[in-house]
Design a protein around this motif. Structure first.
Motif, short mmCIF file in Angstrom:
data_model
loop_
_atom_site.label_atom_id
_atom_site.label_comp_id
_atom_site.label_asym_id
_atom_site.label_seq_id
_atom_site.Cartn_x
_atom_site.Cartn_y
_atom_site.Cartn_z
N SER B 4 2.07 -5.23 -14.01
CA SER B 4 3.13 -4.91 -13.05
C SER B 4 2.63 -5.12 -11.62
O SER B 4 1.43 -5.12 -11.37
N PHE B 5 3.57 -5.30 -10.73
CA PHE B 5 3.20 -5.55 -9.32
C PHE B 5 2.92 -4.24 -8.59
O PHE B 5 3.14 -3.15 -9.12
N ASP B 6 2.46 -4.40 -7.36
CA ASP B 6 2.05 -3.25 -6.55
C ASP B 6 3.26 -2.44 -6.10
O ASP B 6 3.98 -2.81 -5.18
N LYS B 7 3.49 -1.31 -6.81
CA LYS B 7 4.69 -0.53 -6.51
C LYS B 7 4.60 0.17 -5.16
O LYS B 7 5.60 0.38 -4.47
N VAL B 13 7.39 -1.37 1.77
CA VAL B 13 8.20 -2.41 2.40
C VAL B 13 9.67 -1.99 2.44
O VAL B 13 10.35 -2.14 3.46
N LEU B 14 10.14 -1.45 1.31
CA LEU B 14 11.53 -1.01 1.27
C LEU B 14 11.76 0.11 2.28
O LEU B 14 12.79 0.15 2.97
N PHE B 15 10.77 1.01 2.40
CA PHE B 15 10.89 2.09 3.38
C PHE B 15 11.04 1.52 4.79
O PHE B 15 11.95 1.91 5.54
N ILE B 284 -0.38 0.88 5.76
CA ILE B 284 -0.39 0.83 4.29
C ILE B 284 -0.08 -0.59 3.82
O ILE B 284 -0.76 -1.12 2.93
N LEU B 285 0.92 -1.19 4.45
CA LEU B 285 1.27 -2.57 4.09
C LEU B 285 0.03 -3.46 4.22
O LEU B 285 -0.29 -4.26 3.34
N PHE B 286 -0.68 -3.28 5.33
CA PHE B 286 -1.88 -4.07 5.58
C PHE B 286 -2.97 -3.81 4.54
O PHE B 286 -3.50 -4.74 3.94
N TYR B 287 -3.25 -2.51 4.32
CA TYR B 287 -4.31 -2.19 3.35
C TYR B 287 -3.96 -2.69 1.96
O TYR B 287 -4.78 -3.28 1.26
N ARG B 288 -2.70 -2.46 1.54
CA ARG B 288 -2.31 -2.91 0.18
C ARG B 288 -2.41 -4.42 0.10
O ARG B 288 -2.92 -4.95 -0.90
N GLY B 289 -1.99 -5.11 1.15
CA GLY B 289 -2.07 -6.57 1.17
C GLY B 289 -3.52 -7.03 1.06
O GLY B 289 -3.84 -7.95 0.31
N VAL B 297 -7.60 -12.83 -8.55
CA VAL B 297 -8.55 -13.41 -9.50
C VAL B 297 -8.99 -14.81 -9.11
O VAL B 297 -9.96 -15.32 -9.66
N GLU B 298 -8.27 -15.46 -8.26
CA GLU B 298 -8.69 -16.82 -7.92
C GLU B 298 -8.42 -17.07 -6.42
O GLU B 298 -7.62 -16.39 -5.79
N PRO B 299 -9.10 -18.05 -5.82
CA PRO B 299 -9.12 -18.25 -4.37
C PRO B 299 -7.74 -18.48 -3.74
O PRO B 299 -7.45 -17.98 -2.67
N PHE B 300 -6.85 -19.27 -4.40
CA PHE B 300 -5.53 -19.55 -3.81
C PHE B 300 -4.79 -18.25 -3.55
O PHE B 300 -4.26 -18.00 -2.48
N GLY B 301 -4.78 -17.40 -4.59
CA GLY B 301 -4.11 -16.10 -4.46
C GLY B 301 -4.76 -15.26 -3.40
O GLY B 301 -4.11 -14.58 -2.59
N ARG B 302 -6.09 -15.32 -3.36
CA ARG B 302 -6.84 -14.52 -2.40
C ARG B 302 -6.48 -14.91 -0.96
O ARG B 302 -6.14 -14.07 -0.13
N TYR B 303 -6.51 -16.22 -0.69
CA TYR B 303 -6.22 -16.68 0.67
C TYR B 303 -4.74 -16.52 1.01
O TYR B 303 -4.37 -16.21 2.15
N LEU B 304 -3.91 -16.78 0.00
CA LEU B 304 -2.47 -16.66 0.25
C LEU B 304 -2.11 -15.21 0.60
O LEU B 304 -1.40 -14.94 1.59
N ALA B 305 -2.64 -14.29 -0.20
CA ALA B 305 -2.38 -12.86 0.08
C ALA B 305 -2.92 -12.49 1.45
O ALA B 305 -2.27 -11.76 2.23
N LEU B 306 -4.10 -12.98 1.76
CA LEU B 306 -4.70 -12.70 3.07
C LEU B 306 -3.81 -13.21 4.20
O LEU B 306 -3.52 -12.50 5.17
N GLY B 307 -3.38 -14.47 4.03
CA GLY B 307 -2.54 -15.07 5.08
C GLY B 307 -1.24 -14.34 5.27
O GLY B 307 -0.83 -14.04 6.40
N LEU B 308 -0.57 -14.04 4.14
CA LEU B 308 0.72 -13.37 4.25
C LEU B 308 0.57 -11.98 4.86
O LEU B 308 1.31 -11.58 5.76
N THR B 309 -0.42 -11.24 4.38
CA THR B 309 -0.67 -9.89 4.92
C THR B 309 -1.03 -9.98 6.40
O THR B 309 -0.51 -9.22 7.24
N GLY B 310 -1.92 -10.94 6.70
CA GLY B 310 -2.36 -11.12 8.08
C GLY B 310 -1.19 -11.42 8.99
O GLY B 310 -1.06 -10.85 10.07
N MET B 311 -0.31 -12.33 8.52
CA MET B 311 0.83 -12.73 9.35
C MET B 311 1.68 -11.53 9.75
O MET B 311 1.96 -11.28 10.92
#
Lengths: 590, 364
Positions: B4-7, B13-15, B284-289, B297-311
Motif C-alpha cells: 500500500s502507498f504512504d497513507k 496532502v489532502l489536509f 511532514i510532506l517533505f519528510y515523507r517524500g 528500491v531503485e535509482p529512478f524512483g529514488r531520484y524521481l521522489a527526491l525531485g518531486l518532493t524537492g519541487m
C-alpha cells in the motif's frame, strides 16, 4: 576495488538536506513567533489604524433667517470627490477623465494624484449629479462623499451683513464669522472599518457620534426692507455717479437693524469673483467725516446742558465769521436765526456759535455719550471705532470744527444710532442684528432683548430737536426732497468735504453726502441714514443726493409695514385711487 | 515490497488541500464579490481544480511509475515547444505583465508547471542511467546545466523569476544528491550570482522588491506595501487568529490574498497555531517524500521522489519565506494551498507519482 560501486552517500546527504529544510521551517516558525506573539500588539494596532478610519461627518451649517423667517442663507448637499493616490492605476488617464467630469484643471488633478499621500481632494462641492458619472467612469481609487455647501438664495442681498464661508464651511466674515460657533454645529464621527479602497463595510451603529445639529439664526433684518434699501441705494449711487454708498435702517425703540446695505456689493455664492473692497460692510467698517448731520449733536449737547435755550437767536454774521484764526462761511448769507432755523438751514456759523457756549469737556462727553468714537457694540465683526479726539488733543479750532461735524470721523451706524436716540426720547438703544438663536427643532435657545445703553439727553431736549429736524424737511429746509407725503419726517442733511491728503486741505470736489432721519416724527417706526460717497453728478448736497433716496426707501417701507398716516383719511383714499397727483394735496392739508 | 502507498503522506496532502480550499474561499470571497459579484467565484473554481487534481493523483498513483520513463523525452519535447509557444505574442496569454499562460478552449494553463514535472522526470531518468559517471564534468554535469539553462532562460523570458529559481534549485538538489562534485555546483552558484545581480538590478520592480525586503517600512505605501500588509495580517492574527473570514487584511489591503499571500491570511485568521500547523504539514510532506526517496528500491524512483518532493518543498519554503519576510518577494504560490489550477493539478499528479513510488519501497 575501483570497479566496486562507490559508497552510497545518498542517505547521508538526504539527512543533511532534511536538516537544512528543517532549519528553514524552523526559521519560518521563528518569524511567525516574532510577528504573531512578540510584535502582535504593535502590528495589530498598526493594522487597526488602517482598518478603522475615523470618518468625520460634517454637519450642515445652520440657516440664517430674516425677521419673518425667510431664508437668507441655507446649506445644500453637494458631492466632493477625493482620491487615494496609491490605488489609482493610470494616473494621467484618470486625471483626464476627472478633469472632464468636474471641469477642473487636468494638470492640477494629476499633480495631486501623483502626491505620495493616502488622501487628496479631486474636486470639492460639485453638483450631486456627478455621482452617476463617477460610477460610470469606474475609476480605481476615486471616491465621493457628501458635503454641505453654503448657499445664499437671494444672492447679493444683505451680503455685507451675512458675510461669507470658506470651503470647509468656516465662517470668514459677517454674521457667518461672528456666530460661527453657534451655527457651524459639531461634527459627527464614526469609526468605519474600511478596506484599502476605503469603502465603509461596518454599519454605522458602531462608534457612531451623531453630528450635533447646527443652530439657526433669526435676524432683525427684513428681507423686503433690505431689498428696498439696497435697490434705492444703488439708484442713488448710480444717479449721482458716486463711488459707493451705504444705508442703515434701525428701529429707534429697540435698536433692531431692519436693513443694512452697502453698494457696490457682491454675491457671496461667488465671492471670489468680486474685489475684496466690495465685501466691506460700509455701514460699520467705513469711517467718514459726518459734516452737518453732526450739528444735531452740538445742539443736543447745548440744549441739554442748558447753555442754549430753544428760544435763543443767533446772529449768523451774514455768511462770514472770523473765529480765532479762521474765517468760517455759510452757503447762504444769514442774519439772525433761531436755533431751529440754524438746523433747518444748516448754518455753519450758527452751529459754531452754539458750540462756543459749550464747555469742551461737556461737549466731548455728549459726543461720546451719543456713541461716537467707540464701537456701537453691534453683533457684527470688524466694526470701526470712528475717531474723536479727547479734549486734551484739541486745538483752538477744534470746538468750532466739531460743532459743524469736522475733525472727527464716524460710521453710518454711529450716526443713525445717535439720531435714533433723539427719536427715542433721548435713550440710546444697543443696535443688533441677531434677534434669536433657535435649535434644529426651532426651539428658541437665545432671545435677544433690546438693551437701553444710556439716557443721553432729556426727553424735552429730544422733542425740541425733533421739531428742528422736521423743519429740515419742509420747503424752507435743506431737504424738502426727504418729505414723505402724509407723514411727519424728521431729518438732517450732511454734506462733508472729504479731506484730501495730497492737497493737505479739504477737497472741493470730493464730498460725502448724507441724510439721516426718521418717520413718523412723533412715533418713529424707523430711523434711516443714506450716505453717498463722492457723488460726481449734478449735485453734491446731501439734501439733493441722499434725501430723495431716503424718501423713496421710507415711503416704500412705510407702505410695506402698513403704517397708516395719522389723521389723514385722504391718504387711504389716494391709495385706493392710486393717483400720485392727489398726494400733493394731502401734503398741503397735513 | 510494500503493498500500500504512504497513507500519512496522502492524508497530509489532502489536509493541505482542504486548508487551501477553505482559505481560498475565506481570502477571496470579499474580492470575488468586488470583482465578480459572486463570493464563491474562486471557491467554485478551486474545488473543481482540486477534484480534477485528485483524479489526476488517483490515476498516477495507480500507474507503475517505472513506465513513466517512456514519457521522459516526449514530455520534455512537448514542454520545450509549449515554453516557446507561450512566449509568442498572440499565442501566450498575458496577465499582469507576465506571459505565462496558454489557453486551450476555455482552460488556461501554465506550461511552466508542466515543465517542472518534465524536467524532474528527465533528471531522474538520466541520473539513473548515468549512475557512476555522474562525477564526470562533461558527461555528468554539463548536459544538465545546458538543459536547465535553456528552460531557465525560457521561464525568465515570461518573466517568472520565482519559478526559474525554484526549478534551478531542484535541479541542483538532484545533482547534489546524485553525487555531482560539490565544486561544480558551487562554481555554478557563484557564476550565477552576477547573472542574478543583473536580473534583479536590471528590472526596476525587482530592485524595488529587494529594497522593500531590506527595509519595507521605508516605502510603506509603495514598494513595501505588500510585505507590510503581510506583516500586519500575520501580526494581527496573534496566537489564535481572528477566525475564518474574520480577518480584515484580505479585504483588498493585501494584494493577491488568495494566491501568493494566502499564508498571510492563514496567519491572520488561524493565528500562530494554525500557521504552525500548516508549516508542520509541509514539513511532514517533505519528510515523507524524502523517506520515500530513501527507501525506494531503485535509482529512478529514488531520484524521481527526491525531485518531486524537492519541487513542492522548495516552492513551499520559498513562499513561506517571502510571506514572513525572510526572502524578497518574487511571486511564487504556496503549493496545494494557493489558488491556481495548473499548479494544483501538477502538484497532485506529482503526489500521485510519489504515492506510487511509496508502494515500491523497502521497509526500514
Amino acid at each position: 576495488m575501483r570497479k566496486k560501486a562507490p559508497k552510497d552517500y545518498f542517505p547521508v546527504k538526504a539527512y543533511l538536506v532534511m536538516v537544512l529544510f528543517t532549519v528553514g521551517y524552523a526559521l519560518v516558525v521563528y518569524r511567525l513567533y516574532t510577528l504573531q506573539i512578540r510584535d502582535h500588539q504593535l502590528l495589530k494596532e498598526k493594522a487597526e489604524k488602517q482598518h478603522m478610519r475615523i470618518v468625520k461627518i460634517v454637519p450642515k451649517r445652520g440657516t440664517i433667517y430674516d425677521r419673518e423667517m425667510r431664508e437668507l442663507a441655507i446649506s445644500v448637499d453637494t458631492v466632493s470627490l477625493y482620491a487615494v493616490p496609491p490605488q489609482v492605476h493610470n494616473k494621467p488617464a484618470a486625471a483626464r477623465v476627472l478633469a472632464r467630469m468636474t471641469g477642473e484643471n487636468r494638470r492640477r488633478i494629476l499633480k495631486s494624484l501623483l502626491k505620495k499621500k493616502q488622501f487628496v481632494w479631486v474636486a470639492r462641492k460639485c453638483n450631486p449629479s456627478i455621482l452617476k458619472r463617477l460610477e460610470e467612469a469606474d475609476l480605481n481609487g476615486v471616491y465621493a462623499l457628501f458635503e454641505s455647501k453654503r448657499f445664499y438664495p437671494n444672492r447679493a442681498l444683505a451680503a455685507g451683513v451675512l458675510g461669507i464661508v470658506g470651503i470647509d464651511n468656516e465662517g470668514l466674515e459677517g454674521i457667518e464669522y461672528k456666530y460661527d460657533d453657534l451655527i457651524k454645529g459639531k461634527p459627527g464621527y464614526f469609526l468605519a472599518s474600511v478596506d484599502a479602497k476605503r469603502r465603509k463595510i461596518i454599519d454605522e451603529g458602531e462608534g457612531y457620534i451623531k453630528p450635533a445639529g447646527a443652530n439657526h439664526l433669526v435676524l432683525t433684518l427684513d428681507r423686503v426692507i433690505q431689498h428696498i434699501t439696497e435697490g434705492e441705494l444703488k439708484k442713488a449711487v448710480e444717479d449721482n455717479k458716486a463711488l459707493s454708498g451705504t444705508a442703515v435702517m434701525i428701529r429707534p425703540g429697540t435698536g433692531e437693524i431692519l436693513a443694512m446695505a452697502s453698494y457696490p456689493g457682491f454675491n457671496p455664492n461667488e465671492f471670489g469673483d468680486f474685489p475684496a473692497r466690495n465685501r466691506r460692510n460700509r455701514s460699520i467698517q467705513v469711517n467718514f467725516e459726518p459734516g452737518s448731520t453732526f450739528k444735531l449733536v452740538t445742539l443736543a449737547a447745548a440744549l441739554d446742558r442748558g447753555v442754549v435755550h430753544p428760544k435763543d437767536i443767533f446772529f449768523c454774521e451774514n455768511g462770514a465769521y472770523r473765529y480765532r484764526t479762521t474765517v468760517y462761511h455759510d452757503t447762504h448769507e444769514y442774519g439772525w436765526l433761531t436755533v431751529r432755523q440754524i438746523i433747518q438751514r444748516s448754518s455753519n456759523i450758527g452751529a459754531i456759535k452754539i458750540g462756543e457756549r459749550l464747555d469742551e469737556k461737556d461737549f466731548y462727553r455728549y459726543i461720546t455719550d451719543f456713541g461716537f468714537g467707540a464701537k456701537t457694540g453691534i453683533d457684527l465683526p470688524g466694526e470701526a471705532y470712528g475717531m474723536v479726539r479727547p479734549t486734551g488733543q484739541w486745538s483752538g479750532l477744534s470746538g468750532a470744527s466739531l460743532s459743524m461735524g469736522q475733525e472727527l470721523s464716524v460710521t453710518a451706524l454711529q450716526v443713525v444710532s445717535a439720531v435714533a436716540t433723539i427719536a427715542n426720547g433721548g435713550v440710546r438703544m444697543q443696535p443688533y442684528v441677531v434677534s434669536r438663536v433657535i435649535d434644529e427643532d426651532h426651539k428658541v435657545l437665545r432671545e435677544v432683548r433690546p438693551v437701553a445703553r444710556r439716557q443721553v439727553i432729556s426727553r424735552k431736549t429730544a422733542d425740541f430737536l425733533i421739531r428742528c429736524m422736521e423743519a429740515v424737511v419742509s420747503e424752507d429746509g435743506t431737504a424738502p426732497d426727504a418729505a414723505v407725503p402724509g407723514f411727519r419726517v424728521a431729518g438732517k442733511t450732511g454734506t462733508a468735504q472729504k479731506y484730501d491728503a495730497e492737497l493737505g486741505r479739504y477737497s472741493r470736489r470730493k464730498y460725502v453726502s448724507s441724510f439721516v432721519g426718521f418717520v413718523p416724527a412723533d412715533r418713529p417706526e424707523f430711523a434711516l441714514i443714506v450716505v453717498v460717497n463722492e457723488p460726481h453728478g449734478k449735485f453734491y448736497y446731501g439734501g439733493l443726493v441722499a434725501a430723495p433716496a431716503f424718501r423713496r426707501i421710507a415711503e416704500r417701507t412705510l407702505r410695506y409695514l402698513r403704517v397708516v398716516p395719522p389723521q389723514s383719511p385722504e391718504w387711504v383714499l389716494t391709495r385706493c385711487d392710486g393717483k400720485k397727483a392727489s398726494l400733493r394735496q394731502v401734503k398741503g392739508s397735513g | 515490497m510494500k503493498k500500500s502507498f504512504d497513507k500519512i503522506l496522502m492524508a497530509d496532502v489532502l489536509f493541505l488541500c482542504v486548508v487551501g480550499i477553505v482559505m481560498v474561499y475565506s481570502a477571496s470571497a470579499y474580492m470575488a464579490m468586488d470583482l465578480y459579484q459572486d463570493e464563491h467565484f474562486f471557491l467554485k473554481r478551486e474545488v473543481l481544480f482540486a477534484l480534477v487534481g485528485l483524479g489526476g493523483m488517483l490515476v498516477t498513483a495507480n500507474i507503475n511509475y517505472v513506465h513513466l520513463r517512456y514519457l521522459v523525452y516526449p514530455l520534455l519535447a512537448v514542454c520545450l515547444v509549449l515554453m516557446i509557444l507561450v512566449l509568442i505574442p498572440g499565442i501566450g496569454v498575458k496577465v499582469g505583465g507576465a506571459q505565462r499562460w496558454l489557453q486551450i478552449g476555455g482552460v488556461k494553463f501554465q506550461p511552466s508547471e508542466m515543465t517542472k514535472m518534465g524536467l524532474i522526470l528527465y533528471m531522474a531518468h538520466s541520473l539513473k542511467r548515468k549512475e557512476g559517471k555522474i562525477k564526470d564534468f562533461a558527461y555528468g554535469f554539463t548536459p544538465y546545466v545546458m538543459i536547465l539553462g535553456v528552460f531557465f532562460m525560457l521561464i525568465l523570458l515570461q518573466p517568472d523569476l520565482g519559478t526559474a529559481v525554484s526549478l534551478a534549485a531542484v535541479v541542483m538538489l538532484m545533482l547534489f544528491m546524485a553525487g555531482t562534485r560539490l565544486r561544480y555546483l558551487l562554481s555554478l552558484v557563484l557564476l550565477s550570482i552576477p547573472l542574478l545581480y543583473v536580473l534583479i538590478m536590471g528590472e526596476a520592480y525587482r530592485r524595488r522588491r529587494l529594497s522593500a525586503f531590506l527595509d519595507p517600512w521605508k516605502d510603506a505605501a509603495g514598494a513595501g506595501f505588500q510585505i507590510i500588509q503581510s506583516f500586519l495580517a500575520i501580526g494581527s492574527g496573534g496566537l489564535t487568529g481572528t477566525g475564518l473570514a474574520q480577518g480584515h487584511q484580505e479585504r483588498l489591503f493585501l494584494p493577491e490574498p488568495h494566491t501568493d499571500f494566502i499564508f498571510a491570511i492563514i496567519g491572520e485568521e488561524l493565528g500562530f497555531f494554525g500557521a504552525v500547523v500548516v508549516v508542520i504539514a509541509f514539513a511532514i510532506l517533505f519528510y515523507r517524500g524524502m523517506l520515500i526517496s530513501l527507501r525506494s528500491v531503485e535509482p529512478f524512483g529514488r531520484y524521481l521522489a527526491l525531485g518531486l518532493t524537492g519541487m513542492v518543498s522548495i516552492q513551499a519554503l520559498l513562499n513561506l519565506g517571502v510571506v514572513v519576510g525572510l526572502l524578497p518577494t518574487k511571486g511564487l504560490t504556496l503549493p496545494l494551498v494557493s489558488y491556481g489550477g495548473s499548479s494544483l493539478l501538477m502538484t497532485f499528479i506529482g503526489v500521485g507519482i510519489l504515492l506510487n513510488i511509496s508502494k515500491w519501497t523497502r521497509a526500514t
